[in-house]
Design a protein around this motif. Sequence first.
Motif, PDB file in Angstrom:
ATOM      1  N   PRO A 122     -14.662  -8.805  -5.196  1.00 59.00           N
ATOM      2  CA  PRO A 122     -13.498  -8.470  -4.366  1.00 59.00           C
ATOM      3  C   PRO A 122     -13.908  -7.727  -3.106  1.00 59.00           C
ATOM      4  N   VAL A 123     -13.248  -8.036  -2.004  1.00 53.35           N
ATOM      5  CA  VAL A 123     -13.449  -7.342  -0.730  1.00 53.35           C
ATOM      6  C   VAL A 123     -12.075  -6.932  -0.194  1.00 53.35           C
ATOM      7  N   PHE A 124     -12.083  -6.075   0.813  1.00 61.68           N
ATOM      8  CA  PHE A 124     -10.846  -5.551   1.373  1.00 61.68           C
ATOM      9  C   PHE A 124     -10.810  -5.837   2.871  1.00 61.68           C
ATOM     10  N   LEU A 125      -9.661  -6.290   3.357  1.00 65.07           N
ATOM     11  CA  LEU A 125      -9.489  -6.610   4.769  1.00 65.07           C
ATOM     12  C   LEU A 125      -9.153  -5.339   5.535  1.00 65.07           C
ATOM     13  N   ILE A 126      -9.995  -5.022   6.527  1.00 62.32           N
ATOM     14  CA  ILE A 126      -9.850  -3.796   7.316  1.00 62.32           C
ATOM     15  C   ILE A 126      -9.582  -4.157   8.773  1.00 62.32           C
ATOM     16  N   CYS A 127      -8.677  -3.434   9.389  1.00 58.88           N
ATOM     17  CA  CYS A 127      -8.381  -3.617  10.812  1.00 58.88           C
ATOM     18  C   CYS A 127      -8.766  -2.342  11.573  1.00 58.88           C
ATOM     19  N   VAL A 128      -9.483  -2.522  12.685  1.00 55.81           N
ATOM     20  CA  VAL A 128      -9.880  -1.396  13.536  1.00 55.81           C
ATOM     21  C   VAL A 128      -9.094  -1.491  14.840  1.00 55.81           C
TER      22      VAL A 128
ATOM     23  N   SER B  33      -2.779  -4.918   3.850  1.00 59.85           N
ATOM     24  CA  SER B  33      -2.305  -5.328   2.528  1.00 59.85           C
ATOM     25  C   SER B  33      -2.282  -6.846   2.427  1.00 59.85           C
ATOM     26  N   THR B  34      -2.810  -7.372   1.345  1.00 62.23           N
ATOM     27  CA  THR B  34      -2.838  -8.814   1.094  1.00 62.23           C
ATOM     28  C   THR B  34      -2.015  -9.133  -0.143  1.00 62.23           C
ATOM     29  N   VAL B  35      -1.497 -10.347  -0.198  1.00 62.89           N
ATOM     30  CA  VAL B  35      -0.659 -10.760  -1.317  1.00 62.89           C
ATOM     31  C   VAL B  35      -1.499 -10.896  -2.587  1.00 62.89           C
ATOM     32  N   ASN B  36      -2.691 -11.470  -2.444  1.00 57.90           N
ATOM     33  CA  ASN B  36      -3.593 -11.650  -3.581  1.00 57.90           C
ATOM     34  C   ASN B  36      -4.905 -10.923  -3.309  1.00 57.90           C
ATOM     35  N   ARG B  37      -5.682 -10.741  -4.359  1.00 57.78           N
ATOM     36  CA  ARG B  37      -7.017 -10.173  -4.178  1.00 57.78           C
ATOM     37  C   ARG B  37      -7.849 -11.103  -3.293  1.00 57.78           C
ATOM     38  N   VAL B  38      -8.640 -10.523  -2.407  1.00 54.77           N
ATOM     39  CA  VAL B  38      -9.523 -11.307  -1.537  1.00 54.77           C
ATOM     40  C   VAL B  38     -10.880 -11.373  -2.231  1.00 54.77           C
ATOM     41  N   ILE B  39     -11.318 -12.583  -2.518  1.00 57.65           N
ATOM     42  CA  ILE B  39     -12.559 -12.799  -3.262  1.00 57.65           C
ATOM     43  C   ILE B  39     -13.568 -13.490  -2.347  1.00 57.65           C
TER      44      ILE B  39
ATOM     45  N   SER C 220       0.829  -1.200   0.000  1.00 59.49           N
ATOM     46  CA  SER C 220       0.000   0.000   0.000  1.00 59.49           C
ATOM     47  C   SER C 220       0.865   1.252   0.000  1.00 59.49           C
ATOM     48  N   SER C 221       0.255   2.365  -0.353  1.00 59.43           N
ATOM     49  CA  SER C 221       0.946   3.647  -0.332  1.00 59.43           C
ATOM     50  C   SER C 221       1.297   4.029   1.101  1.00 59.43           C
ATOM     51  N   SER C 222       2.413   4.726   1.263  1.00 59.88           N
ATOM     52  CA  SER C 222       2.816   5.172   2.598  1.00 59.88           C
ATOM     53  C   SER C 222       1.957   6.328   3.091  1.00 59.88           C
ATOM     54  N   VAL C 223       1.185   6.942   2.179  1.00 64.53           N
ATOM     55  CA  VAL C 223       0.348   8.081   2.556  1.00 64.53           C
ATOM     56  C   VAL C 223      -1.019   7.624   3.045  1.00 64.53           C
TER      57      VAL C 223
END
Length: 585
Positions: free
Chosen positions: A546-552, A561-567, A343-346
């Motif tokens: 596709p979905v995205f893994l989020i941490c709270v 960040s994941t190595v492959n797309r999460v489906i 992922s971007s550092s920003v």
Amino acid sequence: MDNTDLVEEGIRILRLPSSKPSAVPSGVEKLQEFCCLAAKCGFRWAWSDTCCINKKDYAETSESINYMFLWYHGSDLTIVYLDDVEDVEDGRFSVMDEEDGNCWFEDAEMRKPLPPSDPSALQSSSGTYAYTFLTEPYLSLHNRLRDRTSPQLRSMQPDTQVEGPYLDAHLNDNFPNVEDCKIKGKYRKLPVWVTRGWTLQDMIASKRLRFYSKNWTLLEEFIDSDTDEAEKMISISSFRHRARLVDHRASAIWCNALVNTTGVPARDLTKFEPGAKNVRARLQWAARRRTEKVEDMAYCLLGIFDVTLPVMYGEGPRAFFRLQEELLKHTGDTSLFDWCGRSSSVNSFLAYSPECFIEHNLSSPSFDDPTDSTFSTTRNLFSAIFGTVWTGFKGAVSQIKHIMKSTPPSHCLVNGELTLSLFEHQVRRCERLKSSIPGDPYYHYKLKVDGLTPTTVTLASQASSLMDRPTQYYLCRVWDRHTRNVFQIFLELIEYLLKDSWKGIFRSNDREVVVDDEAVDPESKLREEMQMKRMQVLEFFKYPFPVFLICVEDGRRVRVSTVNRVIADYAKFDFTMPVVTRLFR
């Protein structure tokens, strides 16, 4: 070539010695061949980014980078020199007729004053670099050609054409399918031109593209000039001395080779429309390409997306972040978030580089055939989604309407913080999976998630918190304009089904209606319309997505960040699940 002394008043390119490479700027011989070839094709002006940009001048460099796409699009011809592609085997090509193979100016025409140039076509800020090459009198080219004792340029020879089967075999050897080039940094016999970031815009922006091999031999398919097909491929300029120029992309052989190797669809090769749309697909075109400077991986895409950026060499990967930031201002296409890797550092929701988009799109499931009887009626579609037709979806109508009114699709990036609307599916349990690959450096986890089937994610590093505190994690699907349109169509289907006057249209035993050319059955047209709408709804609820893994953590949300797309797949869609707006860093 940065020698400003040579280009201050225009390069007398043909007078520069090419026999002693150490005594002249690098690439002079290539430029001489290029200029000779341009003159042979009937052009008075030629432009090359090798020495037509004063790279010591920041203003001119910035302007040139932002206008590069327009310059290629405004040109009449782009010449592609493949210095690492050999000629076709001897005896497999034929020399073109003198009239078509050489198109030099007549002596009387050469002595006429040069016509005024169009500053909007090819001109840099100083006005001295865009028209430097061919100020040399054309007579010198003729003299070289006529005087066989003087040094000859290879591009002076008559052009050649190759029989289709032999050209096809030659291109298959040099332009392999993109599927064979997945490994980072390893290219199987790919020409360097295909792997460079800047040449992507050359390929899709130019009006006409012609390819030449290592020895400046024209790699053109043989065509009979008397056929209708030839007339479609040949572009004849209004200038009577100009050569008959074939756009090689119009050849099926060349088109297939470029599509297979670059991944750019055939339509975009010849009819590309720049703009901030189909973002992920266009970033995939650049995913396997490289540039000498990190920043250029962003700058070479400006014209493709029709955006401009200040050029700041030295900022490194932040240039690609600024490109994504600019795209968010111009498009609602959320495929920009569909990436994997670093992922971007920003901001954690934006990609580090175009390489993050390298993975291919999902293939459609087997039940996407519109003729599949399982989903041939609206009743069957709702049964597939809810289990039964009359239970479940009535109560969903009010909730869907509430979602559509209360949460419009939106995204906004301010000061590095991204605001995004999405569906959140909470992780309930996590299980570490053992890899069957010896020495596998990645960590694989199986997640049990609310509303979704068990989903697998692959991480580059171990996530102990995912195992210990899985409820801090969510799998999220973005709420965008496309999703909202699907929900609108879904409401329309429900309303149609609930109306007694429409029930007959959705009977599972409907007979096929024959439509003649003069009279169209309204009921048949409605069936076709409903079938298209059913497929759009089915795509959202039943296809993998596709979905995205989020941490709270500590109230802050970041994307993992994941190595492959999460489906993921819906186990059951919960219409009481709200659309939430979250802030990401």
